[in-house]
Each structure stands twice: as structure tokens, then as C-alpha cells.
Design an enzyme around this catalytic site. Structure first.
Site, PDB file in Angstrom:
ATOM      1  N   GLU A 118       9.575   1.899  10.782  1.00  0.00           N
ATOM      2  CA  GLU A 118      10.578   2.949  10.504  1.00  0.00           C
ATOM      3  C   GLU A 118       9.828   4.266  10.548  1.00  0.00           C
ATOM      4  O   GLU A 118       9.018   4.547   9.648  1.00  0.00           O
ATOM      5  CB  GLU A 118      11.202   2.742   9.114  1.00  0.00           C
ATOM      6  CG  GLU A 118      11.982   1.458   8.946  1.00  0.00           C
ATOM      7  CD  GLU A 118      13.308   1.461   9.680  1.00  0.00           C
ATOM      8  OE1 GLU A 118      13.764   2.552  10.084  1.00  0.00           O
ATOM      9  OE2 GLU A 118      13.880   0.379   9.872  1.00  0.00           O
ATOM     10  N   CYS A 137      13.368  11.410   6.160  1.00  0.00           N
ATOM     11  CA  CYS A 137      13.307  11.150   7.602  1.00  0.00           C
ATOM     12  C   CYS A 137      14.655  11.402   8.264  1.00  0.00           C
ATOM     13  O   CYS A 137      14.713  11.673   9.456  1.00  0.00           O
ATOM     14  CB  CYS A 137      12.858   9.719   7.856  1.00  0.00           C
ATOM     15  SG  CYS A 137      13.853   8.516   6.964  1.00  0.00           S
ATOM     16  N   GLU A 183       9.071  17.034  14.721  1.00  0.00           N
ATOM     17  CA  GLU A 183       9.394  16.802  13.311  1.00  0.00           C
ATOM     18  C   GLU A 183       8.552  17.731  12.427  1.00  0.00           C
ATOM     19  O   GLU A 183       7.326  17.707  12.500  1.00  0.00           O
ATOM     20  CB  GLU A 183       9.111  15.341  12.937  1.00  0.00           C
ATOM     21  CG  GLU A 183       9.525  15.057  11.496  1.00  0.00           C
ATOM     22  CD  GLU A 183       9.207  13.630  11.048  1.00  0.00           C
ATOM     23  OE1 GLU A 183       8.087  13.160  11.273  1.00  0.00           O
ATOM     24  OE2 GLU A 183      10.106  12.999  10.449  1.00  0.00           O
ATOM     25  N   LYS A 223       0.858  -1.182   0.000  1.00  0.00           N
ATOM     26  CA  LYS A 223       0.000   0.000   0.000  1.00  0.00           C
ATOM     27  C   LYS A 223       0.897   1.236   0.000  1.00  0.00           C
ATOM     28  O   LYS A 223       1.385   1.672   1.029  1.00  0.00           O
ATOM     29  CB  LYS A 223      -0.923   0.040   1.222  1.00  0.00           C
ATOM     30  CG  LYS A 223      -2.053   1.041   0.996  1.00  0.00           C
ATOM     31  CD  LYS A 223      -2.434   1.831   2.225  1.00  0.00           C
ATOM     32  CE  LYS A 223      -1.853   3.144   2.485  1.00  0.00           C
ATOM     33  NZ  LYS A 223      -1.927   4.228   1.528  1.00  0.00           N
TER      34      LYS A 223
HETATM   35  P1  NDP Z   1       2.062   8.634   7.267  1.00  0.00           P
HETATM   36  O1  NDP Z   1       2.353   7.987   8.570  1.00  0.00           O
HETATM   37  O2  NDP Z   1       0.981   9.630   7.192  1.00  0.00           O
HETATM   38  O3  NDP Z   1       1.725   7.539   6.152  1.00  0.00           O
HETATM   39  C1  NDP Z   1       2.555   6.438   5.867  1.00  0.00           C
HETATM   40  C2  NDP Z   1       1.716   5.361   5.189  1.00  0.00           C
HETATM   41  O4  NDP Z   1       0.796   4.805   6.144  1.00  0.00           O
HETATM   42  C3  NDP Z   1       0.861   5.886   4.048  1.00  0.00           C
HETATM   43  O5  NDP Z   1       0.797   4.912   3.035  1.00  0.00           O
HETATM   44  C4  NDP Z   1      -0.475   6.079   4.735  1.00  0.00           C
HETATM   45  O6  NDP Z   1      -1.569   6.123   3.874  1.00  0.00           O
HETATM   46  C5  NDP Z   1      -0.518   4.858   5.629  1.00  0.00           C
HETATM   47  N1  NDP Z   1      -1.484   4.933   6.725  1.00  0.00           N
HETATM   48  C6  NDP Z   1      -2.060   6.037   7.282  1.00  0.00           C
HETATM   49  N2  NDP Z   1      -2.901   5.671   8.285  1.00  0.00           N
HETATM   50  C7  NDP Z   1      -2.856   4.317   8.359  1.00  0.00           C
HETATM   51  C8  NDP Z   1      -3.488   3.347   9.198  1.00  0.00           C
HETATM   52  N3  NDP Z   1      -4.330   3.694  10.163  1.00  0.00           N
HETATM   53  N4  NDP Z   1      -3.200   2.045   9.005  1.00  0.00           N
HETATM   54  C9  NDP Z   1      -2.316   1.669   8.047  1.00  0.00           C
HETATM   55  N5  NDP Z   1      -1.696   2.532   7.220  1.00  0.00           N
HETATM   56  C10 NDP Z   1      -1.940   3.842   7.372  1.00  0.00           C
HETATM   57  O7  NDP Z   1       3.452   9.232   6.767  1.00  0.00           O
HETATM   58  P2  NDP Z   1       3.694  10.158   5.518  1.00  0.00           P
HETATM   59  O8  NDP Z   1       3.253   9.450   4.273  1.00  0.00           O
HETATM   60  O9  NDP Z   1       3.148  11.504   5.834  1.00  0.00           O
HETATM   61  O10 NDP Z   1       5.294  10.192   5.494  1.00  0.00           O
HETATM   62  C11 NDP Z   1       6.049  11.051   6.262  1.00  0.00           C
HETATM   63  C12 NDP Z   1       6.532  10.388   7.531  1.00  0.00           C
HETATM   64  O11 NDP Z   1       7.271   9.207   7.222  1.00  0.00           O
HETATM   65  C13 NDP Z   1       7.478  11.269   8.308  1.00  0.00           C
HETATM   66  O12 NDP Z   1       7.157  11.226   9.680  1.00  0.00           O
HETATM   67  C14 NDP Z   1       8.824  10.623   8.073  1.00  0.00           C
HETATM   68  O13 NDP Z   1       9.766  10.877   9.080  1.00  0.00           O
HETATM   69  C15 NDP Z   1       8.472   9.185   7.980  1.00  0.00           C
HETATM   70  N6  NDP Z   1       9.527   8.438   7.289  1.00  0.00           N
HETATM   71  C16 NDP Z   1      10.349   7.597   7.998  1.00  0.00           C
HETATM   72  C17 NDP Z   1      11.399   6.944   7.371  1.00  0.00           C
HETATM   73  C18 NDP Z   1      12.292   5.989   8.115  1.00  0.00           C
HETATM   74  O14 NDP Z   1      12.980   5.210   7.458  1.00  0.00           O
HETATM   75  N7  NDP Z   1      12.347   6.021   9.438  1.00  0.00           N
HETATM   76  C19 NDP Z   1      11.677   7.152   5.952  1.00  0.00           C
HETATM   77  C20 NDP Z   1      10.745   8.041   5.300  1.00  0.00           C
HETATM   78  C21 NDP Z   1       9.709   8.664   5.954  1.00  0.00           C
HETATM   79  P3  NDP Z   1      -2.129   7.578   3.438  1.00  0.00           P
HETATM   80  O15 NDP Z   1      -1.091   8.129   2.541  1.00  0.00           O
HETATM   81  O16 NDP Z   1      -3.386   7.282   2.780  1.00  0.00           O
HETATM   82  O17 NDP Z   1      -2.296   8.376   4.705  1.00  0.00           O
END
Ligand code: NDP
Length: 484
Positions: free
Chosen positions: A248, A282, A384, A173
């Protein structure tokens, strides 16, 4: 010109059962890219069924067969590198130069790397006086992969390649903001000989599609990269079902600059760490801690370095700062700039939307912004922001720098800039983060453990850590004879 983008289930594109769609737009121009099939729980169930049906045959393939398919997928993406890079830049607003030089090459490297890693993988052997133990690695089964929008293909392939290498079948997803390259990759996978049903995609929203994947009883494990709050929710859903889980999550990473550095090198490194991908990595060093004797000199050169970055059209190869991923996300970042002002910060450069010609005037652009004068423990300095905003903080002692760096709920990464070798080791060991770079940033060896501590996540990815996560270790103990 817009198109329809479908789900990918059982080796073919397919609309959602409810025929609903959502718009995927280019954040740099507001233009519609595609109408994307909106998966709900029944579509997720179809994808999981396809993955479950494909599992027995896929898990029985040899390591050599799987590794060859991973290599063929890498070749297929490489053959269409420009197409992938353009699609990634259009979905995210990131500079095409970045997509061409980092995102897509790294996706290719992920497949090649894990093809090699699984070919050369070894498992444990423990000899006893009257028995031997050896470890088998079995696939987990159907695995769910949930990924964010900032490095869409890069992060999806970082999970997909080791998961396939270990014999799992997958339901991915991607973020609903960036669906295009995942679907493009599914076509490449089919051409590379990946059997139907082994890799499936459900496009859609977190609450209705991601959640359905995490809670599905036939999904054995979830590998999630995204925000900390979402990670907590995913963990709360997965834990009572005893699913294996890798998280992550977010970061608030410090760049620690000591007075003995080569100033130009450190400034260049800190600018890159702060603003790569519009600060939406991130690992970005979003707060820079500078030893007081060089504070002013560093600040001056840092501001000059930031102002020199070209902000504008992501399609222009000279552009260094493109659009943020969406207007909503820009509003969130701008709210932090307003907060920085309230908390007593001085905006040294940036802080506003750049004036750009049409159609970029409808884009989610924001000038790269530098703030100083903030307390190191205020909200702007510790939460963040995930955008092009960097805060600068002076420090007087090594202990103070370490305390500031450790003074957030996050613990993903840090970089330490010094020419004093002993200090580099001493400080690195005291930082509460999963990763530390010394005199560099984001230099990646795909074998090393990648991940965070505290609110930045649970578990490690990379090399044998990924192969370990995407498999179940089973010990076989064989008695050799004798009377025990
Ligand atoms: P989100 O947490 O909003 O979303 C991540 C994914 O989870 C998306 O596909 C999202 O779908 C999905 N999602 C949202 N709600 C749910 C749920 N209840 N159950 C299952 N899946 C769900 O993150 P962002 O996309 O905004 O990305 C940015 C964040 O990612 C930042 O905090 C960043 O630091 C972190 N990140 C961490 C990394 C690491 O390696 N530690 C690397 C890159 C980013 P939808 O898009 O529809 O909301």
C-alpha cells in the site's frame, strides 16, 4: 520525563541485544518522549524465532477462540482510549481531537470488524459431476508487518487483526518515528489472552531492521504500507524469495469539482480531504480540479475555509492542524513550496511557519498552504508532497479533468463532486485509481477493497481481501464415485 521503550518479543519487553537506543521525540515541542531499543538483524531473528515457535499452537486454535481474543483486544484498547490517543498525538504531533475521534476508534473497530469477519467467513465449494471441490484456508506462517508514521496504530491494526484472525504469527516493525502505541497495544494483547510469541515488535530503522525482516527466510509474507520508493525496495528484496507481498504505497489524489455542485458542501469536503492530519494521509486530495465557471468562487471560499483552521497545540481540543511528523519532513514539504514558486505558482495562503509560543516554537509546524497558477503536469502538481499543501487547477471539460487526474504515476484515490448522477458514474469509471468517492471523502466501509493501482501499490486490503491475503487457499478435490 522520558522513559525506555523496549522491543516486544515472546510476550515481554526486552532491550536490543546491542543495547543501542534511539530518541523518540515529540515533533510539536522537541521534547524527548522515550529512548527506544534499536533492533538490528539479530533482534529481528529473535522475534522471528519467537513467532515461529508460537505458530503451531496458534494456528491450531479455533476460529471462535481467535475471534474472542480479537474482541478482548478491542475492549482493552477502548478501556485506555485516552491513554492511546495521548501517546499517538505525542508521537506524531497530530491534534488530540483527531487521535481520539479517528485513529484510536478505528484501531478498535479493526479488531472488532475482523473478529466478526472471520467468524462469518466462507470458503469456496465447486461441484463436478463425479467430484466435489472445497477450499481450505491455511495460515501463511510468520508474517512481517511494516507500517508508516502517519496513522500508526490505525494502520498497524488494519494488518494485525486479519493476520491474527487467519492464524498467523507476527513480527511488526512500526515506523521508528512513532513506536509508542504499538508497544502499548502489545501489553493490551497480553492482558487479552494472546499467547506469548504470537505478536512481536521490533523497533528500529528501515535499512537495518525492516530490511532484515523482509529478507528473513522464515518470514512467509510481508504486508507493507509506506512510500513508493521504499515499496519498490521491499518488493526487490521479497520477490526472489517468493514471499507473498502486499504493498500500500503513496498517492497524489485529485478532488474533481464540477460546476453544478453545492459550493459550500464541496469546499468543506475539499478542505477536509486536503488537510486532514496536516495533509499526511495517503488518501488526501492534494490537488483540486475545478470547473472553470466556478473557479474563482470556489477558490475564494476554499482559502477562507483553510484560513479558518486553527493551527497550534495538538493537546488543545480546538486545534485542527497540528505539527508535521518531524523537522526533516517539514523541510521536505517546504522544498516543495519553494519548487511551487519556481514553477510559477502563486501562494494564496500559508507557505510559512506559524509563530507559536514556547515550547511549540521548537515544533515542526507549517501553515496550511494553497497554491494556484501551476501547470497540472509540473512536479509540484504530480509528485506526492504528503503535507499541508494543496494545488488548485481550473479545467474546461470532463475529458480534461480526467486526463489531469490520471496524469500522475500514482493511482490511489479520487473524489468527484457533482450533482449529475450520470456524470458521477461516467467519470468515476474512467479514473485510474483503486478508489473513488462521490460527493464525499474517506467514508470507509471496512468490507470494501482498499488499495491502489500504478505506483500506489499492489493488492487490496479490507474484509475478505485481507482474509485472503493473510491465508493460503488450498483446493481439496474429492472423487464421489463413478468411473472417472
Ligand atoms: P516509508 O516508506 O519511509 O516507511 C514505511 C515503513 O517502512 C517504515 O516503518 C520504515 O522504517 C520502513 N522501511 C524503510 N526502509 C525500509 C527497507 N529498506 N526495508 C523494509 N522497511 C523499510 O514511509 P513513511 O513512514 O515516510 O510514510 C509515508 C508514506 O506512506 C507516504 O508515501 C504515504 O503515501 C504512504 N502511505 C500509504 C498508505 C496506503 O494505504 N496506500 C497509507 C499511509 C501512508 P523507518 O521509519 O525506519 O524508515
Amino acid at each position: 520525563m522520558s522513559a525506555e521503550l523496549d522491543l516486544w518479543i515472546q510476550g515481554a519487553p526486552r532491550p536490543a541485544r546491542g543495547s543501542e537506543r534511539f530518541a523518540n521525540t515529540n515533533p510539536a515541542t522537541g521534547e524527548l518522549i522515550s529512548e527506544v531499543a534499536r533492533a538490528r538483524a539479530e533482534d529481528v531473528a529473535d522475534a522471528v524465532s519467537a513467532a515461529k515457535a508460537a505458530l503451531p499452537a496458534w494456528r491450531s486454535t479455533s476460529v471462535a477462540e481467535r475471534a474472542d481474543i480479537l474482541d478482548a483486544i478491542a475492549d482493552g484498547i477502548e478501556a485506555d482510549l485516552d491513554g492511546f490517543a495521548e501517546a499517538e498525538s505525542r508521537d506524531t504531533g497530530k491534534p488530540i481531537s483527531l487521535a481520539r475521534s479517528i485513529d484510536i476508534p478505528r484501531a478498535i473497530a479493526n479488531f472488532r470488524f475482523f473478529a466478526g469477519a472471520v467468524r462469518h467467513d466462507e470458503t469456496g465449494f465447486h461441484r463436478m459431476d463425479h467430484a466435489i471441490n472445497y477450499t481450505l484456508r491455511k495460515p501463511l506462517g510468520v508474517v512481517g508487518l511494516i507500517t508508516p508514521w502517519n496513522l500508526p496504530l490505525y494502520l498497524l491494526t488494519w494488518k494485525t487483526a486479519p493476520a491474527l484472525a487467519m492464524g498467523n504469527t507476527l513480527v511488526a516493525k512500526p515506523s521508528e518515528l512513532t513506536p509508542s502505541t504499538a508497544s502499548r497495544m502489545a501489553e493490551v494483547m497480553k492482558g487479552a489472552g494472546l499467547p506469548d510469541g504470537v505478536f512481536n515488535i521490533v523497533h528500529g530503522f528501515g535499512a537495518e531492521c525492516g530490511e532484515a525482516l523482509v529478507s528473513h527466510d522464515d518470514v512467509s509474507a510481508i504486508s507493507f504500507t509506506g512510500g513508493t520508493q521504499t515499496g519498490a525496495r521491499v518488493a526487490a528484496t521479497a520477490a526472489p524469495r517468493f514471499k507473498k507481498l502486499s504493498l500500500e504505497l503513496g498517492g497524489k489524489n485529485s478532488t474533481l469539482v464540477f460546476a453544478d455542485v453545492d459550493l459550500d458542501e464541496a469546499v468543506q469536503g475539499a478542505v477536509r480531504a486536503g488537510f486532514t492530519n496536516q495533509g499526511q494521509v495517503c488518501l488526501c486530495g492534494s490537488r483540486v480540479l475545478i470547473e472553470r465557471p466556478i473557479y474563482e468562487a470556489f477558490r475564494e471560499r476554499f482559502i477562507a475555509g483553510v484560513r479558518a483552521m486553527e493551527v497550534g497545540d495538538p493537546r488543545d481540543p480546538a486545534t485542527r492542524i497540528g505539527s508535521l511528523v518531524s523537522a526533516d519532513h517539514r523541510s521536505k514539504v517546504e522544498s516543495y513550496i519553494a519548487l511551487a514558486r519556481e514553477e510559477g505558482g502563486h501562494i494564496l495562503t500559508g507557505g510559512a511557519r506559524p509563530a507559536l509560543p514556547a515550547p511549540l516554537d521548537r515544533g515542526a509546524f507549517l501553515e496550511p498552504t494553497v497554491v494556484d497558477g501551476l501547470a497540472p503536469d509540473c512536479r509540484t502538481s504530480t509528485e506526492e508532497i504528503f503535507g499541508p499543501v494543496v494545488t488548485l487547477h481550473p479545467f474546461d471539460t470532463e475529458e480534461e479533468a480526467i486526463a489531469i487526474a490520471n496524469g500522475t504515476q500514482y493511482g490511489l484515490a479520487a473524489s468527484v463532486w457533482t450533482r449529475d448522477l450520470e456524470r458521477a458514474h461516467r467519470v468515476s469509471a474512467q479514473l485510474d485509481t483503486g478508489m473513488v468517492w462521490v460527493n464525499t471523502w474517506l467514508m470507509r466501509d471496512l468490507r470494501v477493497p482498499f488499495g491502489g493501482v500504478k505506483a500506489s501499490g499492489v493488492g487490496r486490503e479490507g474484509g475478505k481481501y485481507s482474509l485472503g491475503f493473510f491465508s493460503e487457499s488450498v483446493n481439496i478435490c474429492v472423487k464421489l464415485g463413478g468411473d472417472r
